[in-house]
Motif scaffolding. Structure first.
Motif, PDB file in Angstrom:
ATOM      1  N   THR A  25      -3.240   8.176 -20.134  1.00 18.99           N
ATOM      2  CA  THR A  25      -4.470   7.998 -19.271  1.00 18.99           C
ATOM      3  C   THR A  25      -4.661   6.368 -19.156  1.00 18.99           C
ATOM      4  OG1 THR A  25      -5.566   9.898 -20.493  1.00 18.99           O
ATOM      5  CG2 THR A  25      -7.010   8.255 -19.461  1.00 18.99           C
ATOM      6  N   VAL A  26      -4.516   5.811 -19.992  1.00 20.36           N
ATOM      7  CA  VAL A  26      -4.398   4.158 -19.982  1.00 20.36           C
ATOM      8  C   VAL A  26      -3.303   3.847 -18.576  1.00 20.36           C
ATOM      9  CG1 VAL A  26      -3.713   1.734 -20.947  1.00 20.36           C
ATOM     10  CG2 VAL A  26      -4.919   3.615 -22.170  1.00 20.36           C
ATOM     11  N   ASP A  27      -2.181   4.340 -18.684  1.00 22.41           N
ATOM     12  CA  ASP A  27      -1.333   3.935 -17.772  1.00 22.41           C
ATOM     13  C   ASP A  27      -1.556   4.439 -16.527  1.00 22.41           C
ATOM     14  OD1 ASP A  27       0.558   2.688 -19.669  1.00 22.41           O
ATOM     15  OD2 ASP A  27       1.627   4.428 -19.988  1.00 22.41           O
ATOM     16  N   PHE A  28      -2.152   5.591 -16.226  1.00 27.74           N
ATOM     17  CA  PHE A  28      -2.713   6.178 -15.115  1.00 27.74           C
ATOM     18  C   PHE A  28      -3.765   5.286 -14.446  1.00 27.74           C
ATOM     19  CE2 PHE A  28      -6.256   8.620 -13.216  1.00 27.74           C
ATOM     20  CZ  PHE A  28      -5.505   9.074 -12.234  1.00 27.74           C
ATOM     21  N   LEU A  29      -4.643   4.726 -15.283  1.00 26.62           N
ATOM     22  CA  LEU A  29      -5.737   3.863 -14.838  1.00 26.62           C
ATOM     23  C   LEU A  29      -5.137   2.702 -14.537  1.00 26.62           C
ATOM     24  CD1 LEU A  29      -8.621   4.695 -17.457  1.00 26.62           C
ATOM     25  CD2 LEU A  29      -8.408   5.605 -14.873  1.00 26.62           C
ATOM     26  N   LEU A  30      -4.420   2.264 -15.199  1.00 23.52           N
ATOM     27  CA  LEU A  30      -3.737   0.989 -14.704  1.00 23.52           C
ATOM     28  C   LEU A  30      -3.084   1.053 -13.110  1.00 23.52           C
ATOM     29  CD1 LEU A  30      -2.771  -1.992 -15.082  1.00 23.52           C
ATOM     30  CD2 LEU A  30      -0.559  -1.256 -16.286  1.00 23.52           C
ATOM     31  N   ARG A  89       0.244   8.605  -6.456  1.00 21.84           N
ATOM     32  CA  ARG A  89       0.332  10.127  -6.328  1.00 21.84           C
ATOM     33  C   ARG A  89       1.106  10.722  -7.546  1.00 21.84           C
ATOM     34  NH1 ARG A  89       3.527  13.777  -4.936  1.00 21.84           N
ATOM     35  NH2 ARG A  89       5.561  12.198  -4.862  1.00 21.84           N
ATOM     36  N   ILE A  90       2.268  10.063  -7.559  1.00 22.54           N
ATOM     37  CA  ILE A  90       3.002  10.423  -8.799  1.00 22.54           C
ATOM     38  C   ILE A  90       2.229  10.253 -10.266  1.00 22.54           C
ATOM     39  CG2 ILE A  90       5.081  10.053 -10.260  1.00 22.54           C
ATOM     40  CD1 ILE A  90       6.547   8.836  -7.686  1.00 22.54           C
ATOM     41  N   ALA A  91       1.482   9.283 -10.337  1.00 20.13           N
ATOM     42  CA  ALA A  91       0.660   9.309 -11.632  1.00 20.13           C
ATOM     43  C   ALA A  91      -0.187  10.436 -11.666  1.00 20.13           C
ATOM     44  CB  ALA A  91       0.245   7.895 -11.766  1.00 20.13           C
ATOM     45  N   SER A  92      -0.705  10.608 -10.609  1.00 17.62           N
ATOM     46  CA  SER A  92      -1.800  11.800 -10.382  1.00 17.62           C
ATOM     47  C   SER A  92      -1.226  13.050 -10.734  1.00 17.62           C
ATOM     48  CB  SER A  92      -2.506  11.613  -9.186  1.00 17.62           C
ATOM     49  OG  SER A  92      -3.244  10.554  -8.895  1.00 17.62           O
ATOM     50  N   TYR A 130       0.845  -1.293  -0.167  1.00 18.64           N
ATOM     51  CA  TYR A 130      -0.031  -0.036  -0.047  1.00 18.64           C
ATOM     52  C   TYR A 130       0.769   1.213  -0.084  1.00 18.64           C
ATOM     53  CZ  TYR A 130      -3.384   3.655   1.663  1.00 18.64           C
ATOM     54  OH  TYR A 130      -4.035   4.738   1.972  1.00 18.64           O
ATOM     55  N   LYS A 131       1.805   1.164   0.598  1.00 18.76           N
ATOM     56  CA  LYS A 131       2.740   2.471   0.966  1.00 18.76           C
ATOM     57  C   LYS A 131       3.684   2.883  -0.367  1.00 18.76           C
ATOM     58  CE  LYS A 131       7.260   3.770   2.759  1.00 18.76           C
ATOM     59  NZ  LYS A 131       8.415   3.145   3.572  1.00 18.76           N
ATOM     60  N   PHE A 132       3.805   1.819  -1.245  1.00 21.75           N
ATOM     61  CA  PHE A 132       4.348   1.974  -2.590  1.00 21.75           C
ATOM     62  C   PHE A 132       3.476   2.337  -3.578  1.00 21.75           C
ATOM     63  CE2 PHE A 132       8.024  -0.251  -0.413  1.00 21.75           C
ATOM     64  CZ  PHE A 132       9.020   0.621  -0.433  1.00 21.75           C
ATOM     65  N   SER A 133       2.322   1.497  -3.477  1.00 20.62           N
ATOM     66  CA  SER A 133       1.258   1.804  -4.600  1.00 20.62           C
ATOM     67  C   SER A 133       0.510   3.084  -4.264  1.00 20.62           C
ATOM     68  CB  SER A 133       0.240   0.733  -4.338  1.00 20.62           C
ATOM     69  OG  SER A 133       0.689  -0.415  -4.580  1.00 20.62           O
TER      70      SER A 133
END
Length: 448
Positions: free
Chosen positions: A407-412, A394-397, A386-389
């Protein structure tokens, strides 16, 4: 496999509620309540139908114990009869026929007491006393069961409520992302498919939040029904300030097992069961021994037409009787021997039941210990994931916010974060639940 909290509570709920009547406390009808775990447990102990049924059984055992003690005392009974008769009488003097009434009566007191019956009365008193103690232990055993059921149901609701918080925050973030993406689409900086993908994710997050809210309502209903609260009562639970997963070391299994075997009511009840069965042997053996009883009686009576007054007749007819009776069994057609042998078989069965109770308890404590170890390991792994995810999400956001993320990578990445978050919440409450159960077998009261 990890223990599923909802699976556990569903099993115990069906086990408990399925055998209970839907009795309700009329003093709570129409009220709005918000209870903590301690209040839920206290209410359940006082109002649970199975516990109250056992309390009535305990009262019955107490009455049987008092009856057994009273067998040492002599009894006393009074008898009386009064007769009124009418008939035709012949007079020798004039051969005339006369009719008349005849009145008579008899009165008495009698008492009997057992002086010796092969110690049957003493053994019966001791046995009934043990049965009272056994009834008290049965109440404690049922209270222990309901405490675990309430705790499991309560933690399930807490898990649901925390999931609602996480999912609400997740939906808010997605809504902000959709709003930003809509603005970009309006100025032509992103493709429509990117906007639609985020809108679809928003709908998914909304659906997940609704499911979490429904779970709260359903599991609150489960807890409410387990408490046997009125149907029109508004009920909710109080969330502790903090709910922390266990991080301290856990007591060793041999220590917990020894404590449970020495203190759990089911074991003590099994030990009493052996003693109770042994008293049946002693009571049956009394059939081989003689019985000595003593009795006394006072009697008198009167009849009219005797030429003596009522008072004089009562005095003249007054007599007293005192005697003893000895009964010695010589041949009972194997009745007593059969009773003794059957009682001995029941002793052996009670010993087997006690052995099985101890084995079952040891296995249960060992399973609870393994569950704690597994749950702690699972929680550590889930917390790390959970910590790393969370950081990756956060970085992806941020990347999506500044327009440098696909967008696809972000949603993944978001889906991975959601899965890690759900696993973390489940693992946290699973670790807490397993520790509470394990500590409970060690004699530690359950608190949050």
């Amino acid at each position: 496999m990890p223990i599923k909290v909802k699976h556990i509570i569903t099993f115990f709920f069906l086990l408990a509620v399925g055998s209970q009547l839907r009795a309700q406390d009329s003093t709570l009808v129409g009220q709005s309540l918000k209870w903590d775990l301690a209040k839920c447990i206290d209410y359940a102990k006082k109002n649970n139908i199975q516990i109250n049924s056992l309390r009535l059984s305990q009262q019955t055992s107490q009455q049987e114990y008092l009856l057994a003690k009273a067998a040492r005392l002599p009894d006393l009974s009074a008898t009386g009869s009064q007769t009124f008769a009418h008939g035709n009488n012949f007079s020798n003097g004039d051969n005339g026929r006369h009719s008349g009434y005849n009145v008579s009566g008899s009165y008495g007191l009698s008492s009997n007491v057992t002086l010796y019956n092969g110690s049957y009365i003493n053994n019966n008193i001791s046995q009934k006393n043990l049965q009272v103690q056994s009834a008290n232990l049965s109440i404690l055993q049922q209270e222990n069961d309901i405490v675990l059921q309430i705790t499991q149901a309560y933690l399930t609701v807490l898990l649901d409520k925390e999931s609602v918080i996480y999912n609400t925050d997740l939906l808010s973030t997605t809504q902000a992302q959709v709003k930003l993406q809509q603005q970009r689409y309006n100025v032509g900086s992103v493709a429509r498919k990117d906007l639609i993908q985020l809108q679809a994710q928003q709908a998914t997050d909304q659906y997940t939040l609704v499911n979490s809210q429904n779970a709260v309502r359903n599991d609150l209903l489960t807890l409410k029904q387990l408490l046997v609260l009125p149907t029109d009562l508004s009920f909710d639970i109080m969330k502790p300030d903090t709910v922390m997963a266990p991080i301290d070391s856990v007591s060793s299994f041999p220590e917990a097992e020894q404590t449970a075997l020495q203190n759990r009511p089911e074991v003590k009840n099994g030990e009493l069961g052996v003693k109770i069965a042994q008293f049946d042997v002693d009571k049956a053996k009394a059939g081989y021994k003689p019985t000595l009883t003593a009795g006394a009686s006072l009697n008198t009576g009167y009849a009219n037409g005797q030429g003596v007054s009522f008072g004089n007749q009562i005095n003249n007819n007054f007599y007293q009787q005192l005697g003893v009776n000895l009964s010695i069994p010589i041949f009972t057609k194997r009745v007593v021997k059969t009773q003794v042998e059957e009682a001995k078989i029941n002793v052996k069965q009670s010993q087997l039941d006690l052995k099985n109770t101890k084995i079952t308890l040891s296995q249960t404590v060992e399973r609870a210990y393994i569950n704690v170890q597994n749950a702690r390991s699972q929680f550590s792994a889930a917390a790390e994931e959970y910590k790393f995810s969370k950081e990756s999400y956060r970085i992806a956001s941020e990347q999506l916010k500044v327009g440098v993320a696909n967008t696809v990578d972000f949603l993944l990445q978001k889906n991975l974060f959601v899965q890690a978050q759900q696993s973390f919440v489940q693992a946290k409450y699973n670790a807490l639940l397993t520790l509470k159960i394990y500590d409970f077998y060690r004699g530690v009261p359950i608190t949050l």
